[in-house]
Design a protein around this motif. Structure first.
Motif, PDB file in Angstrom:
ATOM      1  N   ALA A 209       0.830  -1.201   0.000  1.00 37.71           N
ATOM      2  CA  ALA A 209       0.000   0.000   0.000  1.00 37.71           C
ATOM      3  C   ALA A 209       0.863   1.249   0.000  1.00 37.71           C
ATOM      4  O   ALA A 209       1.989   1.240   0.503  1.00 37.71           O
ATOM      5  CB  ALA A 209      -0.903   0.023   1.232  1.00 37.71           C
ATOM      6  N   GLU A 210       0.352   2.292  -0.580  1.00 41.58           N
ATOM      7  CA  GLU A 210       1.006   3.599  -0.488  1.00 41.58           C
ATOM      8  C   GLU A 210      -0.052   4.599  -0.063  1.00 41.58           C
ATOM      9  O   GLU A 210      -1.228   4.442  -0.369  1.00 41.58           O
ATOM     10  CB  GLU A 210       1.643   3.998  -1.818  1.00 41.58           C
ATOM     11  N   PHE A 211       0.384   5.641   0.650  1.00 43.61           N
ATOM     12  CA  PHE A 211      -0.505   6.776   0.875  1.00 43.61           C
ATOM     13  C   PHE A 211       0.225   8.045   0.451  1.00 43.61           C
ATOM     14  O   PHE A 211       0.071   8.463  -0.682  1.00 43.61           O
ATOM     15  CB  PHE A 211      -1.029   6.825   2.313  1.00 43.61           C
ATOM     16  N   VAL A 212       1.063   8.632   1.281  1.00 43.83           N
ATOM     17  CA  VAL A 212       1.778   9.840   0.860  1.00 43.83           C
ATOM     18  C   VAL A 212       3.260   9.742   1.189  1.00 43.83           C
ATOM     19  O   VAL A 212       4.108   9.627   0.313  1.00 43.83           O
ATOM     20  CB  VAL A 212       1.168  11.114   1.486  1.00 43.83           C
ATOM     21  N   GLY A 213       3.579   9.806   2.479  1.00 41.19           N
ATOM     22  CA  GLY A 213       4.983   9.829   2.876  1.00 41.19           C
ATOM     23  C   GLY A 213       5.115   9.496   4.347  1.00 41.19           C
ATOM     24  O   GLY A 213       4.129   9.140   5.004  1.00 41.19           O
ATOM     25  N   PRO A 214       6.337   9.622   4.892  1.00 39.30           N
ATOM     26  CA  PRO A 214       6.627   9.099   6.230  1.00 39.30           C
ATOM     27  C   PRO A 214       5.662   9.550   7.334  1.00 39.30           C
ATOM     28  O   PRO A 214       5.225   8.724   8.137  1.00 39.30           O
ATOM     29  CB  PRO A 214       8.048   9.629   6.497  1.00 39.30           C
ATOM     30  N   LEU A 284      10.518   9.973   9.186  1.00 41.15           N
ATOM     31  CA  LEU A 284      11.415   9.090   8.431  1.00 41.15           C
ATOM     32  C   LEU A 284      12.476   8.481   9.350  1.00 41.15           C
ATOM     33  O   LEU A 284      12.733   7.263   9.308  1.00 41.15           O
ATOM     34  CB  LEU A 284      12.086   9.896   7.311  1.00 41.15           C
ATOM     35  N   LYS A 285      13.052   9.308  10.197  1.00 36.18           N
ATOM     36  CA  LYS A 285      14.092   8.809  11.100  1.00 36.18           C
ATOM     37  C   LYS A 285      13.525   7.816  12.120  1.00 36.18           C
ATOM     38  O   LYS A 285      14.162   6.804  12.424  1.00 36.18           O
ATOM     39  CB  LYS A 285      14.786   9.992  11.790  1.00 36.18           C
ATOM     40  N   GLY A 290      13.102   2.165  13.645  1.00 34.53           N
ATOM     41  CA  GLY A 290      12.246   1.042  14.020  1.00 34.53           C
ATOM     42  C   GLY A 290      12.357  -0.162  13.097  1.00 34.53           C
ATOM     43  O   GLY A 290      11.622  -1.134  13.263  1.00 34.53           O
ATOM     44  N   GLY A 291      13.237  -0.089  12.121  1.00 38.33           N
ATOM     45  CA  GLY A 291      13.475  -1.258  11.284  1.00 38.33           C
ATOM     46  C   GLY A 291      12.997  -1.154   9.843  1.00 38.33           C
ATOM     47  O   GLY A 291      13.234  -2.065   9.045  1.00 38.33           O
ATOM     48  N   THR A 292      12.326  -0.060   9.502  1.00 38.44           N
ATOM     49  CA  THR A 292      11.894   0.114   8.108  1.00 38.44           C
ATOM     50  C   THR A 292      13.123   0.159   7.197  1.00 38.44           C
ATOM     51  O   THR A 292      14.121   0.797   7.517  1.00 38.44           O
ATOM     52  CB  THR A 292      11.082   1.419   7.981  1.00 38.44           C
ATOM     53  N   ARG A 293      13.006  -0.531   6.065  1.00 38.45           N
ATOM     54  CA  ARG A 293      14.131  -0.541   5.115  1.00 38.45           C
ATOM     55  C   ARG A 293      13.793   0.312   3.900  1.00 38.45           C
ATOM     56  O   ARG A 293      12.874  -0.008   3.147  1.00 38.45           O
ATOM     57  CB  ARG A 293      14.442  -1.986   4.700  1.00 38.45           C
ATOM     58  N   LEU A 294      14.553   1.390   3.713  1.00 42.02           N
ATOM     59  CA  LEU A 294      14.351   2.305   2.584  1.00 42.02           C
ATOM     60  C   LEU A 294      14.977   1.712   1.339  1.00 42.02           C
ATOM     61  O   LEU A 294      16.156   1.344   1.348  1.00 42.02           O
ATOM     62  CB  LEU A 294      14.994   3.653   2.883  1.00 42.02           C
ATOM     63  N   MET A 295      14.207   1.649   0.268  1.00 36.43           N
ATOM     64  CA  MET A 295      14.694   1.027  -0.961  1.00 36.43           C
ATOM     65  C   MET A 295      14.285   1.868  -2.169  1.00 36.43           C
ATOM     66  O   MET A 295      13.094   2.179  -2.328  1.00 36.43           O
ATOM     67  CB  MET A 295      14.072  -0.362  -1.143  1.00 36.43           C
TER      68      MET A 295
ATOM     69  N   PHE B 333      17.396  22.455  10.772  1.00 32.96           N
ATOM     70  CA  PHE B 333      16.307  22.237   9.816  1.00 32.96           C
ATOM     71  C   PHE B 333      16.892  21.821   8.463  1.00 32.96           C
ATOM     72  O   PHE B 333      16.393  20.901   7.816  1.00 32.96           O
ATOM     73  CB  PHE B 333      15.495  23.529   9.689  1.00 32.96           C
ATOM     74  N   ARG B 334      17.961  22.516   8.040  1.00 35.71           N
ATOM     75  CA  ARG B 334      18.609  22.187   6.762  1.00 35.71           C
ATOM     76  C   ARG B 334      19.079  20.737   6.723  1.00 35.71           C
ATOM     77  O   ARG B 334      18.890  20.037   5.721  1.00 35.71           O
ATOM     78  CB  ARG B 334      19.810  23.123   6.547  1.00 35.71           C
ATOM     79  N   ARG B 335      19.687  20.278   7.812  1.00 36.02           N
ATOM     80  CA  ARG B 335      20.203  18.904   7.865  1.00 36.02           C
ATOM     81  C   ARG B 335      19.071  17.908   7.594  1.00 36.02           C
ATOM     82  O   ARG B 335      19.204  16.990   6.790  1.00 36.02           O
ATOM     83  CB  ARG B 335      20.824  18.650   9.242  1.00 36.02           C
ATOM     84  N   ASP B 336      17.934  18.111   8.253  1.00 36.91           N
ATOM     85  CA  ASP B 336      16.789  17.214   8.071  1.00 36.91           C
ATOM     86  C   ASP B 336      16.195  17.326   6.660  1.00 36.91           C
ATOM     87  O   ASP B 336      15.806  16.323   6.066  1.00 36.91           O
ATOM     88  CB  ASP B 336      15.693  17.559   9.088  1.00 36.91           C
ATOM     89  N   GLN B 337      16.127  18.550   6.155  1.00 36.81           N
ATOM     90  CA  GLN B 337      15.533  18.736   4.831  1.00 36.81           C
ATOM     91  C   GLN B 337      16.361  18.075   3.741  1.00 36.81           C
ATOM     92  O   GLN B 337      15.820  17.471   2.822  1.00 36.81           O
ATOM     93  CB  GLN B 337      15.389  20.242   4.520  1.00 36.81           C
ATOM     94  N   VAL B 338      17.683  18.222   3.846  1.00 41.01           N
ATOM     95  CA  VAL B 338      18.546  17.636   2.822  1.00 41.01           C
ATOM     96  C   VAL B 338      18.404  16.115   2.836  1.00 41.01           C
ATOM     97  O   VAL B 338      18.343  15.477   1.782  1.00 41.01           O
ATOM     98  CB  VAL B 338      20.004  18.090   3.024  1.00 41.01           C
TER      99      VAL B 338
END
Lengths: 361, 361
Positions: A209-214, A284-285, A290-295, B333-338
């Motif tokens: 599934a997708e919605f928008v973002g983190p 995102l962080k 928590g274990g999410t793998r960004l691909m 803020f810049r660090r997170d945005q990048v």
């Protein structure tokens, strides 16, 4: 967050130094959103809009905001605004591509379309406003840009996607017009509103599934049922949200109130993307911790989807004049934007990303 | 383009269906811009703002707009708004870093700072508004975001820049705070308003110059005197323009008129970048067709400038608490945005740029 009719806002605060008193007529509108109240980003734009209208009129023009299901179902807002059951809807045109595929162009909701900034440029200073107004007029609606998500993530998968073959037969929740392209990749696209996705993932009704973002996705709980988080959401690089106003209700406004609606929508429009950008990094962080793998999607998936999308567009161009009229304009705009954004913007951003990877920021 | 007091707008158009009549008090403001009328992009935002205010009030609140030199000199607008000689200025805070270096942070006008979208996020949904309001308050001013240029081009040079050594001793027109970094690279930075740059280039008073990007630069004629057009303008990746309102004048407004100013500024803010994006591509193509040579700054120049900028920032952090308070917030803020923009946005944009280079768009 405050919601519903803003009774408290009706009395302007006492301001000793204020010489100007506005005594406009009282207007009360109902706004129905496609989104649940929990998503303060995408639902939030409706509240930002309503507050901006109220503030500019000393509470005389009040827009009560209603989340999905409160007045009408999530996907019933377009029809309700068209019929005048409500005065306005906050949604995304592409959800209603079943009525007319060109609606997906009207909010930039096509695969490999304009990114968020480019979409706003097309809409505000290109031909987007005029072309989309002409289309929405046939539905008895007057539209305003009222939010943008920016480039979305590609969504949550239970297993790795190594090639287009891995998408075959996958039941995948995708918003709006995305399904028209994904089905050409062998995906079984399923449309469902935000509030129903988690349960579908948990029960195995969908495989991904997708919605928008983190920030939104974390709230919706997708990371608890699928570990792989792919990017980019090539089907939504700059989806615009729309304020759709019943034409009769809009035309009944004074010129001043029309302008106040216009300016308030503009503020809400820009606030949504600003809020997404401000909130997504921390989410995102947390997800990665928590274990999410960004691909990243493999190049073969991107290329296959790019070809499939443009085959679809060629077919629509050949069969749907309403589609073709908007598509030809938007795609010429895209060509120029990609050229221009590839210089100063891209070279600056990629340099900063390099500094980030090297821990120099 | 229409300008000056909008007498024609004072009488609202007859609207048969309009029930709401606003009878707010009449307000007349003068707005002085740092920019010449010919630049419909950066000057244009002042007109967009004034029209949005007028439309929302049926012409009762009129802001007359004045280009550089008409009421006050280009760089006199800050003082004039502070003193109340005019009610408001449209300018960029960083031009006035001589008063206080932190003003350059307040509009994102520092080298290797936030890009345009990130700046708006910091300002609207991060701590930017609160921090900049606190700073501008000490100058008797209330500030609103009112435009952004996006990542600027690096400007026009008479000879190639192959290494940092080629910058030594170069007399270069650079806007605002850029000079504080460029002087550390051996450049002799010269500040001058837009209207004076061409003559300085032609006469050889400067060896090179930057303003914003293709559309403005073409109008200013820089391509006629310098063939090399470098990018990116690392000193201005997302410069915000500012509406600076005399505090007494702002506080005298009713709450409704304050909100109308707020919403109108938001519309003008977003319109400027949309207009730059819509107009820059065609200008870029015209310039290249006319012989302009597009050149990326060499990596060695970028790295040297990055180090010089951050040495300057460290010095200012150690000596200027007003700078440090804003810098620490903006740079986190810049660090997170990048990090965040490096995923879906960057991968989507770079894929599209690849398709563009391969003539698939």
């Amino acid at each position: 967050a405050a919601c519903g009719p803003r009774e408290q806002a009706a009395a302007p605060a006492a301001a000793p130094a204020a010489p100007a008193v506005i005594t406009g007529e009282t207007v009360r509108w109902r706004l129905a959103s496609t989104f649940p109240r929990a998503l303060d980003t995408i639902w939030g734009a409706a509240e930002v809009f309503a507050k901006a209208v109220s503030d500019a009129t000393g509470g005389r023009f009040q827009v009560s905001t209603h989340p999905a299901g409160e007045l009408v179902p999530a996907m019933g807002v377009f029809d309700a605004a068209q019929a005048g059951t409500i005065e306005c809807a906050h949604t995304a045109n592409y959800f209603f591509f079943g009525k007319e595929d060109a609606l997906a162009l009207a909010n930039g909701g096509i695969s490999f379309g304009l990114n968020g900034r480019q979409m706003t440029s097309w809409f505000y200073e290109g031909n987007g406003l005029a072309l989309s107004r002409e289309l929405l007029d046939t539905f008895n609606l007057v539209n305003f840009a009222c939010g943008n998500t920016g480039a979305q993530m590609g969504g949550w998968f239970r297993r790795e996607i190594r090639s287009p073959a891995d998408l075959q037969g996958m039941r995948f929740r995708a918003g709006g017009f995305a399904g028209r392209v994904l089905e050409r990749l062998g995906v079984v696209p399923l449309a469902m509103p935000a509030g129903e996705i988690y349960q579908a993932l948990e029960r195995g009704t969908v495989d991904g599934a997708e919605f928008v973002g983190p920030y939104d996705d974390e709230k919706l709980g997708f990371h608890r049922v699928a570990p792989f988080y792919y990017y980019p959401g090539f089907w939504e690089a700059g989806t615009q949200l729309d304020l759709l106003i019943n034409k009769t209700a809009f035309n009944a406004l004074s010129p001043e109130y029309k302008a106040i609606v216009h300016n308030a929508a503009a503020f809400a429009h820009t606030t949504m993307l600003a809020r997404y950008d401000a909130l997504n990094p921390a989410a995102l962080k947390r997800l990665v911790a928590g274990g999410t793998r960004l691909m990243p999607f493999p190049r073969s998936v991107m290329d296959t989807a790019f070809r499939a999308a443009h085959e679809l567009y060629a077919e629509l161009n050949a069969t749907n004049p309403r589609w073709k009229k908007i598509y030809d304009d938007q795609i010429a705009f895209r060509r120029d934007q990609v050229l221009w954004h590839g210089l100063a913007e891209a070279s600056f951003d990629s340099y900063m990303q390099l500094q980030g990877r090297n821990n120099r920021l």
